[in-house]
Design an enzyme around this catalytic site. Structure first.
Site: not given
Ligand SMILES: Cc1cc2nc3c(=O)[nH]c(=O)nc-3n(C[C@H](O)[C@H](O)[C@H](O)COP(=O)(O)O)c2cc1C
Length: 310
Positions: A75-76, A78, A136
């Site tokens: 994902n990106a 942003g 970031c």
């Molecule tokens: C679509 C999406 C958006 C994310 N947005 C954030 C975010 O705003 N801040 C953050 O610290 N991590 C963000 N993450 C990272 C997740 O919180 C998590 O650390 C990472 O996806 C690993 O866990 P998972 O494999 O269970 O998704 C995002 C992940 C995804 C997939």
């Protein structure tokens, strides 16, 4: 006569915060809670970690922003979000109505940005703790990423620590050679806990168009594909520092969650699984309970860091 199932105690104390159970939502995958309330009784969760919040609203990247990969996704987004003022006015009041801990994920593009958003949140009632996303780029320092430079991470987390009385949890990036260096920097900066891992930097290319699959070119890899990396990093970090850890990365089931607990996590967060199954958090919780009952285990606290080596 039917045998009664033994009671399982899933409550934990995380950095002085009592959580009724260790299952949280990973930032960015569960909106601000309201988006999933139709599927999940939020009162049953240990806590909700909300989507990252910045000082000013951010529109995010152009599409395509998501690409499915083997056992995961890139994902990106942003870091799209409405900004701290809208969060406080429109999102937080809803979440506060539930009997669940509220963790607010914050980020910025300079140290001053981070401190600004933290100060705005610190006076608001109903916030349990702050989770600081350090993945970031610091635009003022030529784009070096806070989370991949130990000194920048320490300076940032120290400034955040001074700006609030709320518990501060540093969310670490896995895109480093030795994550324990960053865990130690967070401890030395006075953080109360750690979250790991954030996404792994990746890229996918459409061979026929010869173009990246994401408009941003690169994106963050999440989901089951990263779980062994995440479990390894939680285990290494738990050996290196005493801070409590929220473990995450590809948790789909209760069994996956218990892997993180045995590796040393006190709590777990469910992320990408929410996109596959909006009830994933509750199923993870029920799965943990079931395995503990099968194993005759009464208290989750007895399992934290208890992987047997050798
Ligand atoms: C679509 C999406 C958006 C994310 N947005 C954030 C975010 O705003 N801040 C953050 O610290 N991590 C963000 N993450 C990272 C997740 O919180 C998590 O650390 C990472 O996806 C690993 O866990 P998972 O494999 O269970 O998704 C995002 C992940 C995804 C997939």
């Amino acid at each position: 006569m039917k045998k009664l199932k033994p009671q399982v105690d899933l409550s934990i104390n995380f950095a002085g915060i009592r959580l009724k159970n260790p299952v949280l939502t990973a930032s960015g995958t569960f909106g601000y809670g309201e988006e999933f309330a139709e599927f999940v009784d939020l009162n049953r969760l240990g806590g909700v970690i909300v989507k990252g919040i910045s000082l000013k609203p951010i529109k995010g990247n152009p599409p395509p922003r998501i690409w499915e990969t083997p056992s995961g996704m890139l994902n990106a987004i942003g870091l799209e979000n409405p900004g701290v003022d809208v969060f406080l006015k429109e999102k937080l009041p809803y979440l506060r109505k539930f009997d669940t801990a509220v963790f607010v994920n914050v980020f910025g593009y300079s140290l001053e940005d981070y401190v600004g958003v933290v100060e705005r949140l610190s006076d608001a009632p109903g916030i349990t703790a702050l989770e600081v996303n350090i993945s970031c780029p610091n635009v003022k320092a030529g784009g070096i990423v806070f989370g991949t430079n130990v000194k920048a991470a320490f300076d940032l987390l120290s400034a955040v620590r001074k700006a609030t009385k709320l518990p501060v949890i540093a969310k670490l990036s896995p895109n480093v050679t030795d994550i324990t260096e960053f865990a130690k920097a967070a401890r030395d900066a006075g953080c109360d806990g750690l979250s790991l891992i954030n996404t792994l930097l990746g890229m996918a290319i459409d061979v026929r168009c010869r173009r990246p699959r994401l408009a941003n070119c690169t994106g963050g890899l999440s989901g089951p594909a990263i779980r062994p990396v995440a479990v390894r990093m939680v285990w290494q970090t738990a050996q290196a520092v005493q801070l409590p850890i929220i473990g995450m990365g590809g948790i789909m089931t209760g069994e996956d969650a218990l892997e993180f607990v045995l590796a040393g996590a006190s709590a777990v967060a469910v992320g990408t699984a929410n996109f596959v199954n909006p009830r994933a958090t509750l199923e993870v919780l029920e799965g943990m309970e079931q395995i503990m009952q099968e194993q005759g285990l009464a208290d989750i606290k007895d399992l934290i860091g208890k992987v047997s080596i050798g």
